[in-house]
Motif scaffolding. Structure first.
Motif, PDB file in Angstrom:
ATOM      1  N   THR A  53       0.233  -1.211  -0.052  1.00 21.27           N
ATOM      2  CA  THR A  53       0.178   0.598  -0.043  1.00 21.27           C
ATOM      3  C   THR A  53       0.662   0.852  -0.068  1.00 21.27           C
ATOM      4  O   THR A  53       0.773   2.381  -0.146  1.00 21.27           O
ATOM      5  N   ASP A  54       2.051   1.147   0.130  1.00 23.89           N
ATOM      6  CA  ASP A  54       3.247   2.307   0.249  1.00 23.89           C
ATOM      7  C   ASP A  54       4.269   1.943  -0.849  1.00 23.89           C
ATOM      8  O   ASP A  54       5.429   1.038  -1.234  1.00 23.89           O
ATOM      9  N   SER A  77      -2.655   1.582  -4.298  1.00 26.31           N
ATOM     10  CA  SER A  77      -2.773   2.595  -3.371  1.00 26.31           C
ATOM     11  C   SER A  77      -2.701   4.005  -4.818  1.00 26.31           C
ATOM     12  O   SER A  77      -2.860   3.803  -6.059  1.00 26.31           O
TER      13      SER A  77
END
Length: 111
Positions: A53-54, A77
């Motif tokens: 997610t990053d 994301s």
């Protein structure tokens, strides 16, 4: 119910990890930076899906591929994934376009 396992790396602000759990997927989270030891501690070797997610931790993608070989890699994301990692990701999803529940349902169904 599914016997799939997923490892989530990065803050899960949109709740994909929880949505996966609601679909019966076993979920573990990487603590801190998704480096090799943290991925191993999170159980990446038993996982079917790696969720990132990053995108600032995109270097974790080749590390996961090196550790596991074939694994489904999902980037969830709003930010763009760096070019070097795009070829190893199976699915790139913007949470603004597809909600966590829908993504989780699809991942669980495909398992």
């Amino acid at each position: 119910m599914t016997d799939q396992k997923a490892v989530v790396a990065g803050p899960d602000l949109d709740g994909l990890g929880d949505a996966l759990e609601a679909e019966g997927v076993g979920v573990s989270w990487v603590e801190g930076i998704a480096n090799r030891p943290a991925l191993e501690d999170a159980g990446i070797s038993e996982a079917d899906v790696f969720v990132l997610t990053d995108v600032e931790q995109a270097t974790s993608i080749p590390v996961v591929v090196d550790l596991v070989g074939r694994i489904r890699i999902v980037v969830y994301s709003r930010d763009s994934l760096p070019e070097f990692a795009k070829g190893q990701a199976d699915l790139l999803v913007d949470p603004a376009l597809l909600d966590a529940r829908t993504v989780a349902e699809e991942l669980a169904a495909d398992g």
